[in-house]
Design a protein around this motif. Sequence first.
Motif, mmCIF file in Angstrom:
data_model
loop_
_atom_site.group_PDB
_atom_site.id
_atom_site.type_symbol
_atom_site.label_atom_id
_atom_site.label_comp_id
_atom_site.label_asym_id
_atom_site.label_seq_id
_atom_site.Cartn_x
_atom_site.Cartn_y
_atom_site.Cartn_z
ATOM 1 N N SER A 52 -26.138 -80.169 38.465
ATOM 2 C CA SER A 52 -24.986 -81.072 38.425
ATOM 3 C C SER A 52 -23.926 -80.538 39.383
ATOM 4 O O SER A 52 -23.869 -79.343 39.674
ATOM 5 C CB SER A 52 -24.437 -81.178 37.002
ATOM 6 O OG SER A 52 -24.220 -79.896 36.444
ATOM 7 N N TYR A 109 -17.656 -84.978 38.263
ATOM 8 C CA TYR A 109 -19.025 -84.460 38.198
ATOM 9 C C TYR A 109 -20.082 -85.542 38.059
ATOM 10 O O TYR A 109 -19.888 -86.564 37.401
ATOM 11 C CB TYR A 109 -19.172 -83.479 37.034
ATOM 12 C CG TYR A 109 -18.850 -82.062 37.458
ATOM 13 C CD1 TYR A 109 -19.853 -81.181 37.841
ATOM 14 C CD2 TYR A 109 -17.534 -81.622 37.516
ATOM 15 C CE1 TYR A 109 -19.552 -79.892 38.248
ATOM 16 C CE2 TYR A 109 -17.228 -80.337 37.928
ATOM 17 C CZ TYR A 109 -18.234 -79.480 38.291
ATOM 18 O OH TYR A 109 -17.933 -78.213 38.706
ATOM 19 N N ARG A 110 -21.204 -85.265 38.725
ATOM 20 C CA ARG A 110 -22.426 -86.050 38.582
ATOM 21 C C ARG A 110 -23.468 -85.188 37.881
ATOM 22 O O ARG A 110 -23.569 -83.991 38.134
ATOM 23 C CB ARG A 110 -22.979 -86.464 39.944
ATOM 24 C CG ARG A 110 -22.076 -87.388 40.746
ATOM 25 C CD ARG A 110 -22.914 -88.378 41.537
ATOM 26 N NE ARG A 110 -23.645 -89.235 40.622
ATOM 27 C CZ ARG A 110 -24.792 -89.844 40.916
ATOM 28 N NH1 ARG A 110 -25.337 -89.682 42.116
ATOM 29 N NH2 ARG A 110 -25.393 -90.614 40.035
ATOM 30 N N PRO A 111 -24.293 -85.792 37.017
ATOM 31 C CA PRO A 111 -25.389 -85.029 36.413
ATOM 32 C C PRO A 111 -26.452 -84.692 37.455
ATOM 33 O O PRO A 111 -26.563 -85.347 38.494
ATOM 34 C CB PRO A 111 -25.934 -85.986 35.351
ATOM 35 C CG PRO A 111 -25.553 -87.344 35.839
ATOM 36 C CD PRO A 111 -24.258 -87.184 36.574
ATOM 37 N N ALA A 112 -27.217 -83.665 37.189
ATOM 38 C CA ALA A 112 -28.260 -83.211 38.110
ATOM 39 C C ALA A 112 -29.265 -84.327 38.379
ATOM 40 O O ALA A 112 -29.711 -85.009 37.449
ATOM 41 C CB ALA A 112 -28.977 -81.998 37.520
ATOM 42 N N ASP A 169 -28.660 -82.924 30.645
ATOM 43 C CA ASP A 169 -27.510 -82.554 31.472
ATOM 44 C C ASP A 169 -26.216 -82.978 30.767
ATOM 45 O O ASP A 169 -26.124 -84.084 30.234
ATOM 46 C CB ASP A 169 -27.610 -83.240 32.842
ATOM 47 C CG ASP A 169 -26.558 -82.732 33.811
ATOM 48 O OD1 ASP A 169 -25.392 -83.152 33.689
ATOM 49 O OD2 ASP A 169 -26.898 -81.915 34.682
ATOM 50 N N TYR A 195 -23.478 -84.050 31.851
ATOM 51 C CA TYR A 195 -22.678 -85.101 32.479
ATOM 52 C C TYR A 195 -23.386 -86.461 32.488
ATOM 53 O O TYR A 195 -22.910 -87.397 33.127
ATOM 54 C CB TYR A 195 -22.315 -84.703 33.913
ATOM 55 C CG TYR A 195 -21.472 -83.452 33.969
ATOM 56 C CD1 TYR A 195 -20.120 -83.483 33.642
ATOM 57 C CD2 TYR A 195 -22.032 -82.232 34.346
ATOM 58 C CE1 TYR A 195 -19.346 -82.337 33.685
ATOM 59 C CE2 TYR A 195 -21.263 -81.076 34.385
ATOM 60 C CZ TYR A 195 -19.922 -81.138 34.053
ATOM 61 O OH TYR A 195 -19.156 -79.994 34.096
ATOM 62 N N ASP A 255 -21.111 -89.753 34.169
ATOM 63 C CA ASP A 255 -21.377 -89.742 35.606
ATOM 64 C C ASP A 255 -20.221 -90.391 36.363
ATOM 65 O O ASP A 255 -19.836 -91.529 36.086
ATOM 66 C CB ASP A 255 -22.680 -90.500 35.879
ATOM 67 C CG ASP A 255 -23.088 -90.503 37.337
ATOM 68 O OD1 ASP A 255 -22.471 -89.794 38.146
ATOM 69 O OD2 ASP A 255 -24.041 -91.237 37.671
#
Length: 325
Positions: free
Chosen positions: A218, A239-242, A265, A267, A271
Amino acid sequence: MTVDPTVDPTVDPTVDPAQRAVERDVTDRTVASFATAGSARYREVMTGLVEHLHAFVRETRLTEAEWAHAIEFLRRCGDITTGTRQEFILLSDVLGVSMQTIAVNNPVGAEVPGDRRPTDATVFGPFFVDGAPEVPVGGDVAFGAKGVPCWVEGTVTDTSGAPVAGARIEVWEADEDGFYDVQREPAADGGRPPTQGRGHLFSAVDGTYGFWSVLPASYPIPHDGPVGDLLAAASRSPYRPAHIHFMVSGDGLRTLVTHVFVAGDPYLATDAVFGVKDSLVLDFVEQPAGDAPAGRRVEGPWVRTRFDIVLAPSPGAAATSGGNG
Protein backbone atom coordinates in the motif's frame (compact mmCIF):
# COMPACT_ATOMS: atom_id res chain seq x y z
CA MET A 1 -34.77 24.25 -24.07
CA THR A 2 -34.97 27.35 -21.89
CA VAL A 3 -35.86 26.62 -18.27
CA ASP A 4 -38.48 28.83 -16.63
CA PRO A 5 -36.37 30.93 -14.22
CA THR A 6 -39.22 31.11 -11.75
CA VAL A 7 -39.21 27.32 -11.24
CA ASP A 8 -35.55 26.47 -11.89
CA PRO A 9 -34.84 23.81 -9.23
CA THR A 10 -31.10 24.55 -9.25
CA VAL A 11 -31.55 27.96 -7.68
CA ASP A 12 -32.26 28.83 -4.07
CA PRO A 13 -35.93 29.87 -4.03
CA THR A 14 -35.01 32.88 -1.92
CA VAL A 15 -33.09 34.36 -4.87
CA ASP A 16 -35.02 37.19 -6.47
CA PRO A 17 -36.86 36.05 -9.66
CA ALA A 18 -35.32 38.87 -11.67
CA GLN A 19 -31.85 37.71 -10.55
CA ARG A 20 -32.71 34.14 -11.52
CA ALA A 21 -33.68 35.34 -14.98
CA VAL A 22 -30.34 37.13 -15.41
CA GLU A 23 -28.41 34.02 -14.36
CA ARG A 24 -30.48 31.74 -16.58
CA ASP A 25 -29.92 34.05 -19.51
CA VAL A 26 -26.15 33.65 -19.17
CA THR A 27 -26.55 29.86 -19.30
CA ASP A 28 -28.93 29.95 -22.26
CA ARG A 29 -26.66 32.19 -24.31
CA THR A 30 -23.65 30.00 -23.53
CA VAL A 31 -25.51 26.84 -24.55
CA ALA A 32 -26.67 28.53 -27.75
CA SER A 33 -23.07 29.32 -28.67
CA PHE A 34 -22.48 25.59 -29.27
CA ALA A 35 -25.54 25.12 -31.49
CA THR A 36 -23.54 25.42 -34.72
CA ALA A 37 -21.01 22.74 -33.79
CA GLY A 38 -20.72 20.14 -36.54
CA SER A 39 -20.73 17.15 -34.21
CA ALA A 40 -24.00 16.27 -32.50
CA ARG A 41 -22.11 14.44 -29.75
CA TYR A 42 -19.88 17.47 -29.15
CA ARG A 43 -23.00 19.65 -28.80
CA GLU A 44 -24.53 17.16 -26.38
CA VAL A 45 -21.44 16.94 -24.18
CA MET A 46 -20.74 20.67 -24.14
CA THR A 47 -24.38 21.53 -23.47
CA GLY A 48 -24.42 19.15 -20.54
CA LEU A 49 -21.14 20.53 -19.24
CA VAL A 50 -22.36 24.13 -19.41
CA GLU A 51 -25.72 23.32 -17.83
CA HIS A 52 -24.19 21.43 -14.91
CA LEU A 53 -21.29 23.81 -14.36
CA HIS A 54 -23.56 26.85 -14.38
CA ALA A 55 -26.01 25.02 -12.10
CA PHE A 56 -23.17 24.35 -9.67
CA VAL A 57 -22.30 28.06 -9.59
CA ARG A 58 -25.94 28.99 -9.00
CA GLU A 59 -26.61 26.30 -6.36
CA THR A 60 -23.53 27.09 -4.29
CA ARG A 61 -23.68 30.86 -4.93
CA LEU A 62 -19.99 30.59 -5.79
CA THR A 63 -18.02 33.74 -5.05
CA GLU A 64 -15.60 35.33 -7.49
CA ALA A 65 -12.77 34.73 -5.03
CA GLU A 66 -13.65 31.03 -4.80
CA TRP A 67 -13.72 30.68 -8.59
CA ALA A 68 -10.36 32.46 -8.84
CA HIS A 69 -9.00 30.01 -6.26
CA ALA A 70 -10.33 27.10 -8.35
CA ILE A 71 -8.63 28.43 -11.47
CA GLU A 72 -5.39 28.82 -9.55
CA PHE A 73 -5.76 25.23 -8.35
CA LEU A 74 -6.10 24.02 -11.94
CA ARG A 75 -3.09 26.10 -12.97
CA ARG A 76 -1.06 24.42 -10.23
CA CYS A 77 -2.23 21.01 -11.48
CA GLY A 78 -0.91 21.90 -14.92
CA ASP A 79 2.38 23.25 -13.59
CA ILE A 80 3.19 20.09 -11.63
CA THR A 81 2.18 17.67 -14.39
CA THR A 82 5.04 16.00 -16.28
CA GLY A 83 5.46 12.94 -18.45
CA THR A 84 5.59 10.82 -15.28
CA ARG A 85 3.41 12.89 -12.93
CA GLN A 86 -0.20 13.18 -14.12
CA GLU A 87 -1.89 15.49 -11.62
CA PHE A 88 -5.11 15.75 -13.64
CA ILE A 89 -5.50 11.95 -13.58
CA LEU A 90 -5.02 12.09 -9.81
CA LEU A 91 -7.66 14.82 -9.59
CA SER A 92 -10.11 12.77 -11.64
CA ASP A 93 -9.36 9.75 -9.46
CA VAL A 94 -9.79 11.39 -6.05
CA LEU A 95 -13.03 13.08 -7.14
CA GLY A 96 -14.44 9.69 -8.16
CA VAL A 97 -14.84 10.82 -11.77
CA SER A 98 -12.57 8.07 -13.09
CA MET A 99 -14.58 5.35 -11.37
CA GLN A 100 -17.88 6.97 -12.34
CA THR A 101 -16.83 6.96 -16.00
CA ILE A 102 -15.90 3.29 -15.67
CA ALA A 103 -19.27 2.54 -14.05
CA VAL A 104 -21.16 4.27 -16.88
CA ASN A 105 -19.22 2.37 -19.52
CA ASN A 106 -19.47 -1.02 -17.82
CA PRO A 107 -23.19 -1.30 -16.98
CA VAL A 108 -24.31 -3.90 -14.49
CA GLY A 109 -26.27 -6.67 -16.18
CA ALA A 110 -25.11 -5.84 -19.71
CA GLU A 111 -25.82 -8.78 -21.98
CA VAL A 112 -22.81 -10.55 -23.46
CA PRO A 113 -22.50 -13.87 -25.30
CA GLY A 114 -21.81 -16.82 -23.03
CA ASP A 115 -22.32 -17.25 -19.32
CA ARG A 116 -19.11 -15.85 -17.87
CA ARG A 117 -19.17 -12.39 -16.35
CA PRO A 118 -16.43 -10.07 -17.65
CA THR A 119 -13.76 -9.17 -15.13
CA ASP A 120 -14.49 -5.90 -13.37
CA ALA A 121 -12.65 -2.82 -14.58
CA THR A 122 -11.15 -0.18 -12.33
CA VAL A 123 -9.04 2.95 -12.56
CA PHE A 124 -6.08 3.28 -14.92
CA GLY A 125 -4.03 5.41 -12.56
CA PRO A 126 -1.23 7.85 -13.41
CA PHE A 127 1.76 5.48 -13.55
CA PHE A 128 1.35 3.49 -16.77
CA VAL A 129 4.27 3.86 -19.20
CA ASP A 130 4.29 2.72 -22.83
CA GLY A 131 7.07 0.47 -24.02
CA ALA A 132 7.49 -1.77 -20.97
CA PRO A 133 9.73 -4.75 -21.79
CA GLU A 134 8.32 -8.10 -22.88
CA VAL A 135 8.88 -11.18 -20.74
CA PRO A 136 7.97 -14.76 -21.60
CA VAL A 137 5.26 -16.65 -19.74
CA GLY A 138 6.93 -17.48 -16.44
CA GLY A 139 9.24 -14.47 -16.69
CA ASP A 140 9.94 -11.82 -14.09
CA VAL A 141 8.65 -8.24 -14.40
CA ALA A 142 10.25 -7.10 -11.14
CA PHE A 143 13.56 -6.28 -12.86
CA GLY A 144 15.19 -5.84 -9.46
CA ALA A 145 12.29 -4.11 -7.67
CA LYS A 146 12.47 -4.65 -3.91
CA GLY A 147 9.96 -6.95 -2.29
CA VAL A 148 8.91 -10.49 -1.44
CA PRO A 149 8.84 -12.62 -4.62
CA CYS A 150 5.30 -12.99 -5.91
CA TRP A 151 3.97 -15.48 -8.48
CA VAL A 152 0.79 -14.49 -10.35
CA GLU A 153 -0.99 -16.97 -12.63
CA GLY A 154 -4.32 -17.48 -14.30
CA THR A 155 -6.13 -17.86 -17.59
CA VAL A 156 -7.54 -15.40 -20.08
CA THR A 157 -10.88 -16.42 -21.60
CA ASP A 158 -13.79 -14.78 -23.36
CA THR A 159 -17.29 -14.77 -21.89
CA SER A 160 -18.08 -18.13 -23.49
CA GLY A 161 -15.14 -19.69 -21.65
CA ALA A 162 -12.96 -20.10 -24.75
CA PRO A 163 -9.26 -19.50 -24.03
CA VAL A 164 -7.74 -16.36 -25.50
CA ALA A 165 -4.38 -17.15 -27.02
CA GLY A 166 -1.91 -14.31 -27.45
CA ALA A 167 -3.72 -11.85 -25.19
CA ARG A 168 -1.40 -8.98 -24.38
CA ILE A 169 -1.07 -8.59 -20.61
CA GLU A 170 0.52 -5.36 -19.38
CA VAL A 171 1.35 -5.25 -15.66
CA TRP A 172 2.81 -2.55 -13.45
CA GLU A 173 3.11 -2.05 -9.70
CA ALA A 174 4.90 -0.34 -6.84
CA ASP A 175 7.73 -1.98 -4.91
CA GLU A 176 7.75 -2.81 -1.20
CA ASP A 177 8.49 0.85 -0.41
CA GLY A 178 5.35 1.93 -2.26
CA PHE A 179 7.18 3.56 -5.18
CA TYR A 180 6.79 3.02 -8.91
CA ASP A 181 9.95 3.07 -10.98
CA VAL A 182 9.02 6.42 -12.56
CA GLN A 183 9.02 7.97 -9.08
CA ARG A 184 12.66 7.08 -8.55
CA GLU A 185 15.60 9.35 -9.30
CA PRO A 186 16.40 9.71 -13.03
CA ALA A 187 19.20 7.68 -14.58
CA ALA A 188 22.73 9.08 -14.52
CA ASP A 189 22.29 10.51 -18.01
CA GLY A 190 19.10 12.29 -16.93
CA GLY A 191 16.82 9.79 -18.66
CA ARG A 192 13.98 7.75 -17.23
CA PRO A 193 14.78 5.70 -14.11
CA PRO A 194 15.55 2.02 -14.75
CA THR A 195 12.43 -0.04 -15.49
CA GLN A 196 11.23 -2.01 -12.49
CA GLY A 197 7.90 -3.57 -11.57
CA ARG A 198 6.44 -3.39 -15.05
CA GLY A 199 6.41 -5.42 -18.24
CA HIS A 200 4.17 -7.25 -20.66
CA LEU A 201 3.64 -10.84 -21.75
CA PHE A 202 1.30 -12.83 -23.97
CA SER A 203 -1.01 -15.63 -22.90
CA ALA A 204 -0.21 -19.13 -24.15
CA VAL A 205 -2.26 -21.05 -26.72
CA ASP A 206 -4.48 -22.42 -23.95
CA GLY A 207 -5.02 -18.92 -22.50
CA THR A 208 -2.79 -19.47 -19.49
CA TYR A 209 -0.28 -16.97 -18.22
CA GLY A 210 2.06 -16.60 -15.28
CA PHE A 211 4.75 -14.19 -14.19
CA TRP A 212 6.97 -13.33 -11.26
CA SER A 213 6.98 -9.94 -9.60
CA VAL A 214 7.00 -8.72 -5.99
CA LEU A 215 4.30 -8.55 -3.36
CA PRO A 216 2.77 -5.08 -3.79
CA ALA A 217 2.57 -2.61 -0.93
CA SER A 218 0.00 0.00 0.00
CA TYR A 219 1.19 3.54 -0.66
CA PRO A 220 0.06 7.17 -0.71
CA ILE A 221 -0.73 8.72 -4.06
CA PRO A 222 1.51 11.75 -4.69
CA HIS A 223 0.16 14.32 -2.25
CA ASP A 224 2.81 17.03 -2.31
CA GLY A 225 0.84 19.06 -4.88
CA PRO A 226 -2.62 20.57 -5.33
CA VAL A 227 -4.45 17.22 -5.17
CA GLY A 228 -2.72 16.57 -1.85
CA ASP A 229 -3.96 19.93 -0.63
CA LEU A 230 -7.50 18.96 -1.66
CA LEU A 231 -7.28 15.72 0.32
CA ALA A 232 -5.79 17.47 3.36
CA ALA A 233 -8.58 20.06 3.37
CA ALA A 234 -11.08 17.19 3.47
CA SER A 235 -9.09 15.23 6.11
CA ARG A 236 -8.91 12.36 3.61
CA SER A 237 -6.17 9.76 3.52
CA PRO A 238 -4.00 9.68 0.38
CA TYR A 239 -3.39 5.92 0.71
CA ARG A 240 -4.22 3.22 -1.79
CA PRO A 241 -4.36 -0.46 -0.81
CA ALA A 242 -1.69 -2.76 -2.22
CA HIS A 243 -2.40 -3.76 -5.82
CA ILE A 244 -1.02 -4.85 -9.18
CA HIS A 245 -2.25 -3.12 -12.34
CA PHE A 246 -3.35 -5.07 -15.43
CA MET A 247 -4.26 -3.99 -18.92
CA VAL A 248 -5.35 -6.95 -21.05
CA SER A 249 -6.30 -6.94 -24.71
CA GLY A 250 -7.12 -9.51 -27.39
CA ASP A 251 -8.42 -9.59 -30.95
CA GLY A 252 -12.14 -8.81 -31.11
CA LEU A 253 -12.29 -8.25 -27.36
CA ARG A 254 -12.69 -5.21 -25.22
CA THR A 255 -9.48 -4.01 -23.60
CA LEU A 256 -9.68 -4.47 -19.83
CA VAL A 257 -8.02 -2.03 -17.44
CA THR A 258 -8.10 -3.33 -13.90
CA HIS A 259 -6.00 -4.36 -10.95
CA VAL A 260 -5.97 -6.91 -8.17
CA PHE A 261 -5.81 -6.05 -4.49
CA VAL A 262 -4.20 -7.89 -1.58
CA ALA A 263 -6.81 -9.29 0.81
CA GLY A 264 -6.49 -7.94 4.34
CA ASP A 265 -4.91 -4.64 3.35
CA PRO A 266 -5.91 -1.95 5.88
CA TYR A 267 -6.83 0.57 3.15
CA LEU A 268 -9.32 -1.56 1.18
CA ALA A 269 -12.28 0.33 2.64
CA THR A 270 -10.74 3.80 2.22
CA ASP A 271 -9.01 3.68 -1.16
CA ALA A 272 -8.21 7.29 -2.05
CA VAL A 273 -9.44 6.77 -5.63
CA PHE A 274 -12.47 4.52 -4.91
CA GLY A 275 -11.08 1.74 -7.11
CA VAL A 276 -11.63 -1.34 -4.94
CA LYS A 277 -14.17 -3.94 -6.06
CA ASP A 278 -14.78 -7.09 -4.04
CA SER A 279 -14.23 -9.31 -7.08
CA LEU A 280 -10.70 -7.95 -7.44
CA VAL A 281 -9.57 -8.65 -3.86
CA LEU A 282 -7.41 -11.79 -3.88
CA ASP A 283 -5.55 -13.89 -1.36
CA PHE A 284 -1.79 -13.69 -1.76
CA VAL A 285 -0.81 -16.92 -0.04
CA GLU A 286 2.59 -17.23 1.62
CA GLN A 287 4.74 -20.15 0.49
CA PRO A 288 7.85 -21.75 2.04
CA ALA A 289 11.32 -21.44 0.57
CA GLY A 290 12.21 -23.99 -2.06
CA ASP A 291 11.16 -24.98 -5.55
CA ALA A 292 8.67 -22.60 -7.13
CA PRO A 293 6.85 -22.13 -10.47
CA ALA A 294 8.62 -21.61 -13.80
CA GLY A 295 11.68 -23.53 -12.65
CA ARG A 296 12.62 -21.02 -9.98
CA ARG A 297 14.06 -21.83 -6.59
CA VAL A 298 13.33 -19.22 -3.93
CA GLU A 299 15.60 -19.07 -0.90
CA GLY A 300 13.09 -17.35 1.38
CA PRO A 301 9.33 -17.01 1.76
CA TRP A 302 7.33 -16.03 -1.31
CA VAL A 303 3.65 -15.55 -2.17
CA ARG A 304 1.35 -16.63 -4.95
CA THR A 305 -2.08 -15.67 -6.22
CA ARG A 306 -4.41 -16.61 -9.05
CA PHE A 307 -6.26 -14.12 -11.23
CA ASP A 308 -8.49 -15.56 -13.95
CA ILE A 309 -9.40 -12.88 -16.49
CA VAL A 310 -12.58 -12.80 -18.60
CA LEU A 311 -12.64 -10.35 -21.50
CA ALA A 312 -15.89 -8.96 -22.88
CA PRO A 313 -16.44 -8.78 -26.63
CA SER A 314 -15.60 -5.46 -28.25
CA PRO A 315 -18.69 -3.28 -28.83
CA GLY A 316 -18.73 -4.20 -32.54
CA ALA A 317 -18.43 -7.91 -31.84
CA ALA A 318 -21.13 -7.70 -29.17
CA ALA A 319 -23.52 -5.99 -31.57
CA THR A 320 -22.89 -8.69 -34.16
CA SER A 321 -23.70 -11.42 -31.67
CA GLY A 322 -26.76 -9.65 -30.28
CA GLY A 323 -25.22 -8.43 -27.01
CA ASN A 324 -24.54 -4.91 -25.85
CA GLY A 325 -21.49 -5.35 -23.64
